[in-house]
Write an enzyme that holds these catalytic residues in place. Sequence first.
Site, short mmCIF file in Angstrom:
data_model
loop_
_atom_site.label_atom_id
_atom_site.label_comp_id
_atom_site.label_asym_id
_atom_site.label_seq_id
_atom_site.Cartn_x
_atom_site.Cartn_y
_atom_site.Cartn_z
N LYS A 96 6.86 6.64 5.11
CA LYS A 96 6.79 5.82 6.33
C LYS A 96 6.27 4.44 5.92
O LYS A 96 5.08 4.24 5.74
CB LYS A 96 5.85 6.41 7.38
CG LYS A 96 5.97 5.64 8.71
CD LYS A 96 4.70 5.57 9.50
CE LYS A 96 3.82 4.40 9.19
NZ LYS A 96 4.35 3.06 9.49
N GLU A 102 -5.94 4.15 -0.60
CA GLU A 102 -6.08 2.81 -1.22
C GLU A 102 -6.32 1.85 -0.07
O GLU A 102 -5.40 1.56 0.70
CB GLU A 102 -4.79 2.43 -1.96
CG GLU A 102 -4.38 3.36 -3.09
CD GLU A 102 -5.27 3.22 -4.32
OE1 GLU A 102 -6.00 2.22 -4.44
OE2 GLU A 102 -5.22 4.13 -5.17
N CYS A 152 -5.20 -7.14 -1.17
CA CYS A 152 -6.41 -6.31 -1.15
C CYS A 152 -7.36 -6.69 -2.28
O CYS A 152 -8.56 -6.51 -2.17
CB CYS A 152 -6.02 -4.84 -1.24
SG CYS A 152 -4.89 -4.50 -2.58
N GLU A 188 -13.13 -8.47 5.48
CA GLU A 188 -11.84 -8.78 4.85
C GLU A 188 -11.04 -9.66 5.80
O GLU A 188 -10.77 -9.27 6.93
CB GLU A 188 -11.08 -7.49 4.56
CG GLU A 188 -9.81 -7.71 3.81
CD GLU A 188 -9.02 -6.43 3.59
OE1 GLU A 188 -8.86 -5.64 4.54
OE2 GLU A 188 -8.56 -6.21 2.45
P1 NDP Z 1 -2.98 -0.57 8.44
O1 NDP Z 1 -4.07 0.37 8.09
O2 NDP Z 1 -2.93 -1.12 9.81
O3 NDP Z 1 -1.57 0.17 8.22
C1 NDP Z 1 -1.18 0.74 7.00
C2 NDP Z 1 -0.14 1.82 7.25
O4 NDP Z 1 -0.75 2.91 7.95
C3 NDP Z 1 1.02 1.35 8.14
O5 NDP Z 1 2.20 1.96 7.72
C4 NDP Z 1 0.56 1.83 9.51
O6 NDP Z 1 1.60 1.96 10.42
C5 NDP Z 1 -0.05 3.17 9.14
N1 NDP Z 1 -1.02 3.69 10.10
C6 NDP Z 1 -1.83 2.98 10.91
N2 NDP Z 1 -2.59 3.83 11.65
C7 NDP Z 1 -2.24 5.09 11.29
C8 NDP Z 1 -2.64 6.39 11.72
N3 NDP Z 1 -3.56 6.56 12.67
N4 NDP Z 1 -2.06 7.47 11.14
C9 NDP Z 1 -1.13 7.31 10.19
N5 NDP Z 1 -0.70 6.10 9.76
C10 NDP Z 1 -1.25 5.00 10.29
O7 NDP Z 1 -2.98 -1.72 7.35
P2 NDP Z 1 -2.05 -3.00 7.26
O8 NDP Z 1 -0.62 -2.58 7.24
O9 NDP Z 1 -2.47 -4.01 8.25
O10 NDP Z 1 -2.37 -3.53 5.78
C11 NDP Z 1 -3.43 -4.37 5.47
C12 NDP Z 1 -4.57 -3.56 4.86
O11 NDP Z 1 -4.10 -2.83 3.75
C13 NDP Z 1 -5.70 -4.43 4.33
O12 NDP Z 1 -6.93 -3.87 4.72
C14 NDP Z 1 -5.53 -4.34 2.82
O13 NDP Z 1 -6.72 -4.54 2.09
C15 NDP Z 1 -5.01 -2.96 2.67
N6 NDP Z 1 -4.31 -2.83 1.40
C16 NDP Z 1 -4.90 -2.09 0.41
C17 NDP Z 1 -4.31 -2.00 -0.84
C18 NDP Z 1 -4.91 -1.17 -1.92
O14 NDP Z 1 -4.18 -0.82 -2.83
N7 NDP Z 1 -6.18 -0.84 -1.89
C19 NDP Z 1 -3.07 -2.72 -1.13
C20 NDP Z 1 -2.52 -3.43 -0.01
C21 NDP Z 1 -3.13 -3.48 1.21
P3 NDP Z 1 2.13 0.70 11.29
O15 NDP Z 1 1.35 -0.50 10.93
O16 NDP Z 1 3.56 0.61 10.90
O17 NDP Z 1 1.92 1.08 12.72
#
Ligand code: NDP
Length: 514
Positions: free
Chosen positions: A208, A283, A317, A417
Amino acid sequence: MSAKNENAARRRTHGHSTAADLKASAAPGPAPSSAFVEVPNSKQFYIGGKWVDAVGNAVIDVANPATEEKIAEVSIGNATDVDLAVAAARAAFPSFSRTTVDFRLKLLRRIAERYEARQDDLAKAITAEMGAPLQFSRDVQVKAALSHFRNAADTLQAYGWASTLGTTRVVREPIGVCGLITAWNWPLMLVTSKLAYALAAGCTTVLKPSEIAPLSNLILAQVLHDAGVSPGVFNLVNGDGPGVGHALCAHPDVDMISFTGSTRGGIEVAKTAAGTVKRVHQELGGKSANIILPDANLAEAVPAGVLRSYSNSGQGCLAPTRMLVHRSQLDEVIELARNAANTVVTGDPQDSQTRLGPLVSQAQYDRVQGYIQSGLDEGATLVAGGLGRPTGLKRGYYARPTVFAHVTPDMKISREEIFGPVLSILSYETEDEAIAIANDTVYGLAGYVHSGSLEHARSVAAQLRAGRIYINMAFNDMISPFGGYKQSGNGREYGVVGFEEFLEIKAILGYEAA
Ligand code: NDP
């Protein structure tokens, strides 16, 4: 509006008006970039080796953040779509998990070849969906994603699957069906760092991707199909977190969730997955410190730190967004940082001169503006950038490359962040104080140390509570372990440790004669 609310506003049932929802389509500004990308299967999901229609009829608009215009429509799945994808992955697992190492090596190499042939389309899709400069998408985003297929193959080739402990045989086996849930900022690379290693291990998968940037992954699904990935081994269901993401995490037939996203999202995922005791690999977010020691070469370290914190428009990140400098060098550092920030070309991602494209969405733009305002309100000194769009850019979610100095560790811009091009400069008196400030965060993803002495840098690196430390802006090795301490996550990706996340361990006692 929060990102989630904004997404809800963009989501609608198929057949309703579309372009009218996109508020900026009427806004004046420079001619839109010709970033449109054709993704033929955007309304379908890839399940069981075929492109299939979604069960429901909900769709979401995907917008180009440089123009704020709609570029595609993508179907949004539901729990029934997830059931179908998980069933396909479950059915494929017995045979795929027993394929030979040689079979999977050839598969990974075929995928890499097919992927290479589509690199240009993939780069255009990334730029169109999340705004990275096209040059950066081509040279960095797409190539980093490709490297995981190659590195996973090399890791698999060298891996020892079994060992003997007394009379016990210890063997590693693929964990099973893996749900992969990813963020939008590196839309392909975050997927392939999981997918390539899952396939190498013999796992089957349901992906997803982020609903904000789903287009490049639709092309990736076609790449996998063309490379001959067997039906059910890879499945893709687009949708949002509360719908498709939640259904995957709760699903009793999913053995593992590998998640990349915010700490908030990671906590939700872990809570949902707890009901079925599946493995959860997280992550998550970061707020990394960049310690510039007094013996560092400031003329190199400061611009390198500024530019690294703006990489991917600051939506990274690993971004080193807290620059820690010795108090006696603060004035010099401020001048160097101002000059570096002012050289950054912000603008149309299609232009090869551009280093900073737009932020991904209106919600992200508003969020970054809120942090810049809070820096001003809390008394930090604005060194470069500031509120609003860069001069001459009237539409697109562009933020100004911003530097604050005289930031203190209690300020919001130092603690949270931001995920935008906003750098905070803090000062320290002693090395111990610098290390304490660096570690005074709930996050622990990365740390950076600059010094003229490797030994000195190593001794500071050893005291940082973070999973990935860069000495003097070392190159971003794609096979070294990647992952965080504390609320930055609980797993590691890349190379052998990333591979082992997708394995179970079985001890066969009495295997050898006593
Ligand atoms: P989100 O946590 O909002 O979303 C990440 C993914 O999780 C999306 O596909 C989202 O779906 C999905 N998601 C959200 N809520 C749920 C839930 N309750 N159950 C299951 N899936 C869920 O993060 P962002 O997309 O806004 O990304 C930014 C964040 O990611 C930053 O905090 C960044 O630091 C972190 N990040 C970390 C990395 C690492 O390797 N440590 C690398 C890159 C980013 P949808 O948004 O489609 O609704």
